[in-house]
Design a protein around this motif. Structure first.
Motif, PDB file in Angstrom:
ATOM      1  N   LEU A 140       1.757   0.860   0.606  1.00  0.00           N
ATOM      2  CA  LEU A 140       1.969   2.307   0.577  1.00  0.00           C
ATOM      3  C   LEU A 140       1.022   2.988   1.556  1.00  0.00           C
ATOM      4  N   SER A 141       1.490   4.042   2.180  1.00  0.00           N
ATOM      5  CA  SER A 141       0.623   4.821   3.069  1.00  0.00           C
ATOM      6  C   SER A 141      -0.343   5.647   2.218  1.00  0.00           C
ATOM      7  N   PRO A 142      -1.454   6.106   2.797  1.00  0.00           N
ATOM      8  CA  PRO A 142      -2.357   6.980   2.036  1.00  0.00           C
ATOM      9  C   PRO A 142      -1.649   8.218   1.485  1.00  0.00           C
ATOM     10  N   ALA A 143      -0.725   8.781   2.248  1.00  0.00           N
ATOM     11  CA  ALA A 143       0.002   9.962   1.765  1.00  0.00           C
ATOM     12  C   ALA A 143       0.864   9.617   0.550  1.00  0.00           C
ATOM     13  N   GLN A 144       1.509   8.440   0.570  1.00  0.00           N
ATOM     14  CA  GLN A 144       2.330   8.030  -0.567  1.00  0.00           C
ATOM     15  C   GLN A 144       1.483   7.826  -1.817  1.00  0.00           C
ATOM     16  N   ARG A 145       0.266   7.382  -1.652  1.00  0.00           N
ATOM     17  CA  ARG A 145      -0.616   7.129  -2.802  1.00  0.00           C
ATOM     18  C   ARG A 145      -1.041   8.418  -3.483  1.00  0.00           C
ATOM     19  N   TRP A 146      -1.042   9.537  -2.763  1.00  0.00           N
ATOM     20  CA  TRP A 146      -1.473  10.810  -3.344  1.00  0.00           C
ATOM     21  C   TRP A 146      -0.350  11.520  -4.079  1.00  0.00           C
ATOM     22  N   GLN A 147       0.885  11.140  -3.840  1.00  0.00           N
ATOM     23  CA  GLN A 147       2.043  11.725  -4.529  1.00  0.00           C
ATOM     24  C   GLN A 147       2.375  10.852  -5.727  1.00  0.00           C
ATOM     25  N   PHE A 148       3.600  10.959  -6.223  1.00  0.00           N
ATOM     26  CA  PHE A 148       4.095   9.999  -7.198  1.00  0.00           C
ATOM     27  C   PHE A 148       4.438   8.761  -6.378  1.00  0.00           C
ATOM     28  N   ALA A 149       3.562   7.780  -6.383  1.00  0.00           N
ATOM     29  CA  ALA A 149       3.747   6.603  -5.539  1.00  0.00           C
ATOM     30  C   ALA A 149       5.084   5.942  -5.833  1.00  0.00           C
TER      31      ALA A 149
END
Length: 187
Positions: A97-106
């Motif tokens: 997962l990208s860092p951005a994906q980790r901050w959302q609902f992965a």
């Protein structure tokens, strides 16, 4: 509760709901149904905490993945956003997962999920949720029943098994080295 006018049952609208109502817990089914999660009973909350603590302590020693609490929304491949009571994801899969994906609902299904059954929860929905995790790629799941002192253990390649709390389940190849003495967790 404030519901934004743009709500249409998508991940983006769920994020709007969460932002407008940060004190509530939300889930989204694969069909787009928005669910407000009720709090658990006190005993179930303690059980959940004890189970998660055991998994966190094992993970700190093994350093094999990430652990997640019931406050974590994970977007499953079927589009549902679920919050398992406890979850674990391997470092290998988390790193995809990208860092951005980790901050959302992965957008990832947990490798392992655990759900203690609460007397205040609708009993028929919890096994269906555990099956949803397995159908979406989870490798192992536990559905604990503190009132009957049993745990249903599910994995995709084995028939479901129900054991008593006297049995000490191990993490098998999903969580290697994990053993849980359920009799000490569910006191």
């Amino acid at each position: 509760m404030q519901i934004p006018p743009t709500l249409h049952g998508t991940e983006a609208q769920l994020i709007e709901l969460v932002k407008a109502n940060p004190d509530l817990r939300w889930e989204l089914t694969a069909q787009g149904e928005v669910i407000v999660m009720s709090p658990t009973g006190s005993e179930t909350g303690n059980d959940e905490s004890e189970l998660n603590a055991s998994i966190v302590l094992w993970n700190r020693q093994q350093k094999l993945g990430k652990t997640f609490s019931s406050s974590t929304g994970l977007c499953l491949p079927n589009g549902a956003i679920r919050s398992p009571d406890g979850a674990w994801i391997s470092h290998e899969r988390w790193a995809q997962l990208s860092p951005a994906q980790r901050w959302q609902f992965a957008s990832i299904c947990p490798d392992f999920g655990v759900e203690p059954v609460s007397p205040v929860a609708e009993l028929e929905t919890v096994p269906a949720q555990m099956q949803e995790y397995l159908d979406n790629g989870s490798r192992w799941g536990w559905l604990s029943h503190p009132q009957t002192r049993t745990v249903a253990i599910d994995c995709p390649n084995w028939p479901p098994e129900t054991v008593t709390f006297a049995t000490i389940p191990s993490g098998e190849d999903v969580l290697p080295g994990l053993t849980l003495d359920l009799q000490t967790i569910f006191v």
